[in-house]
Design a protein around this motif. Structure first.
Motif, mmCIF file in Angstrom:
data_model
loop_
_atom_site.group_PDB
_atom_site.id
_atom_site.type_symbol
_atom_site.label_atom_id
_atom_site.label_comp_id
_atom_site.label_asym_id
_atom_site.label_seq_id
_atom_site.Cartn_x
_atom_site.Cartn_y
_atom_site.Cartn_z
ATOM 1 N N ASN A 1 8.957 11.454 -2.822
ATOM 2 C CA ASN A 1 9.073 10.838 -1.588
ATOM 3 C C ASN A 1 7.697 9.967 -1.676
ATOM 4 N N VAL A 2 7.903 8.481 -1.292
ATOM 5 C CA VAL A 2 6.736 7.925 -0.978
ATOM 6 C C VAL A 2 6.730 7.303 0.249
ATOM 7 N N VAL A 3 5.473 7.111 0.866
ATOM 8 C CA VAL A 3 5.377 6.686 2.005
ATOM 9 C C VAL A 3 4.617 5.174 1.699
ATOM 10 N N ALA A 4 5.092 4.173 2.014
ATOM 11 C CA ALA A 4 4.611 2.978 1.459
ATOM 12 C C ALA A 4 4.689 2.115 2.363
ATOM 13 N N ARG A 5 4.058 0.871 2.438
ATOM 14 C CA ARG A 5 4.114 -0.578 3.130
ATOM 15 C C ARG A 5 4.612 -1.629 2.174
ATOM 16 N N PRO A 6 5.637 -2.161 2.573
ATOM 17 C CA PRO A 6 6.028 -3.426 1.738
ATOM 18 C C PRO A 6 5.153 -4.500 1.940
ATOM 19 N N LYS A 7 4.941 -5.427 0.984
ATOM 20 C CA LYS A 7 4.182 -6.608 1.019
ATOM 21 C C LYS A 7 4.695 -7.433 2.136
ATOM 22 N N SER A 8 6.062 -7.650 2.474
ATOM 23 C CA SER A 8 6.349 -8.418 3.593
ATOM 24 C C SER A 8 6.326 -8.006 4.909
ATOM 25 N N TRP A 9 6.205 -6.751 5.071
ATOM 26 C CA TRP A 9 6.200 -5.942 6.376
ATOM 27 C C TRP A 9 4.810 -5.421 6.779
ATOM 28 N N SER A 10 4.636 -5.192 8.135
ATOM 29 C CA SER A 10 3.322 -4.631 8.463
ATOM 30 C C SER A 10 3.372 -3.075 8.892
ATOM 31 N N SER A 11 4.872 -2.565 8.641
ATOM 32 C CA SER A 11 4.745 -1.117 8.796
ATOM 33 C C SER A 11 5.019 -0.188 7.522
ATOM 34 N N SER A 12 4.753 0.916 7.487
ATOM 35 C CA SER A 12 5.165 1.871 6.275
ATOM 36 C C SER A 12 6.425 2.330 6.474
ATOM 37 N N TYR A 13 7.014 2.862 5.428
ATOM 38 C CA TYR A 13 8.337 3.479 5.556
ATOM 39 C C TYR A 13 8.534 4.597 4.312
ATOM 40 N N ASN A 14 9.399 5.633 4.826
ATOM 41 C CA ASN A 14 9.604 6.695 3.832
ATOM 42 C C ASN A 14 10.817 6.170 2.708
ATOM 43 N N ARG B 1 0.829 -1.201 0.136
ATOM 44 C CA ARG B 1 -0.107 -0.079 -0.058
ATOM 45 C C ARG B 1 0.992 1.220 -0.182
ATOM 46 N N ILE B 2 0.483 2.301 -0.616
ATOM 47 C CA ILE B 2 1.296 3.522 -0.665
ATOM 48 C C ILE B 2 0.338 4.378 0.007
ATOM 49 N N ASN B 3 0.654 5.216 1.230
ATOM 50 C CA ASN B 3 -0.240 5.981 1.774
ATOM 51 C C ASN B 3 -0.057 7.457 1.472
ATOM 52 N N ALA B 4 1.071 7.860 0.696
ATOM 53 C CA ALA B 4 1.114 9.187 0.419
ATOM 54 C C ALA B 4 2.512 9.278 -0.457
ATOM 55 N N MET B 5 2.368 10.242 -1.318
ATOM 56 C CA MET B 5 3.444 10.549 -2.360
ATOM 57 C C MET B 5 3.703 11.942 -2.455
ATOM 58 N N GLY B 6 4.746 12.426 -2.640
ATOM 59 C CA GLY B 6 5.032 14.005 -2.727
ATOM 60 C C GLY B 6 6.251 14.048 -3.310
ATOM 61 N N TRP B 7 6.602 15.504 -3.245
ATOM 62 C CA TRP B 7 7.769 16.029 -3.876
ATOM 63 C C TRP B 7 8.403 17.014 -2.885
ATOM 64 N N TYR B 8 9.706 16.992 -2.648
ATOM 65 C CA TYR B 8 10.450 17.797 -1.998
ATOM 66 C C TYR B 8 11.501 18.524 -2.712
ATOM 67 N N ARG B 9 12.245 19.522 -2.265
ATOM 68 C CA ARG B 9 13.346 20.121 -3.091
ATOM 69 C C ARG B 9 14.364 20.591 -2.211
ATOM 70 N N GLN B 10 15.675 20.914 -2.850
ATOM 71 C CA GLN B 10 16.666 21.109 -1.982
ATOM 72 C C GLN B 10 17.463 22.044 -2.932
ATOM 73 N N ALA B 11 17.424 23.450 -2.698
ATOM 74 C CA ALA B 11 18.405 24.382 -3.294
ATOM 75 C C ALA B 11 19.573 24.742 -2.841
ATOM 76 N N PRO B 12 20.805 25.080 -3.518
ATOM 77 C CA PRO B 12 21.985 25.136 -2.939
ATOM 78 C C PRO B 12 21.934 26.071 -1.613
ATOM 79 N N GLY B 13 22.608 25.542 -0.609
ATOM 80 C CA GLY B 13 22.992 26.388 0.651
ATOM 81 C C GLY B 13 21.441 26.466 1.408
ATOM 82 N N LYS B 14 20.636 25.422 1.136
ATOM 83 C CA LYS B 14 19.262 25.589 1.758
ATOM 84 C C LYS B 14 18.946 24.308 2.294
ATOM 85 N N GLN B 15 18.067 24.303 3.190
ATOM 86 C CA GLN B 15 17.589 22.967 3.555
ATOM 87 C C GLN B 15 16.485 22.230 2.768
ATOM 88 N N ARG B 16 16.292 21.061 2.732
ATOM 89 C CA ARG B 16 15.169 20.500 2.109
ATOM 90 C C ARG B 16 13.933 20.857 2.444
#
Length: 121
Positions: free
Chosen positions: A96-109, A30-45
């Protein structure tokens, strides 16, 4: 395992548009969420936009009105359409994708490797 493949980055003129895509593949339960982040030079993501499995979207203030995030559940793909691009949009964009693998019961980034977007004349 979950793999993310990003595409669509490149050089764009100010005022132009660009579409980023990210396809998730692998043994996904299952995929719980998907998104986009960005990081410019000298700045945080920073957050650009996210979309949940239920279709709820969220946009960062700098891109509100200029970005549209969407998803294709059939292909586990998230896209980011950006218009009226500014030089300040120049950054490495990460999927970025927050998803649960088939072989595990928890979701990961999961993170893509990043794709460069350069807005310049």
């Amino acid at each position: 395992q979950v793999q993310l493949v990003e595409s669509g980055g490149g050089l764009v003129q100010p005022g132009g548009s660009l579409r980023l895509s990210c396809a998730a593949s692998g043994s996904i339960f299952r995929i719980n969420a998907m998104g986009w982040y960005r990081q410019a030079p000298g700045k945080q993501r920073e957050l650009v936009a996210t979309i949940t499995s239920g279709g709820t979207t969220n946009y960062a203030d700098p891109v509100k009105g200029r970005a549209t995030i969407s998803r294709d559940t059939a292909t586990n793909t998230v896209s980011l359409q950006m218009t009226r691009l500014k030089p300040e949009d120049t950054a490495v964009y990460y999927c970025n994708v927050v998803a649960r693998p088939k072989s595990w019961s928890s979701s990961y980034n999961y993170w893509g490797q990043g794709t460069q977007v350069t807005v310049s004349s």
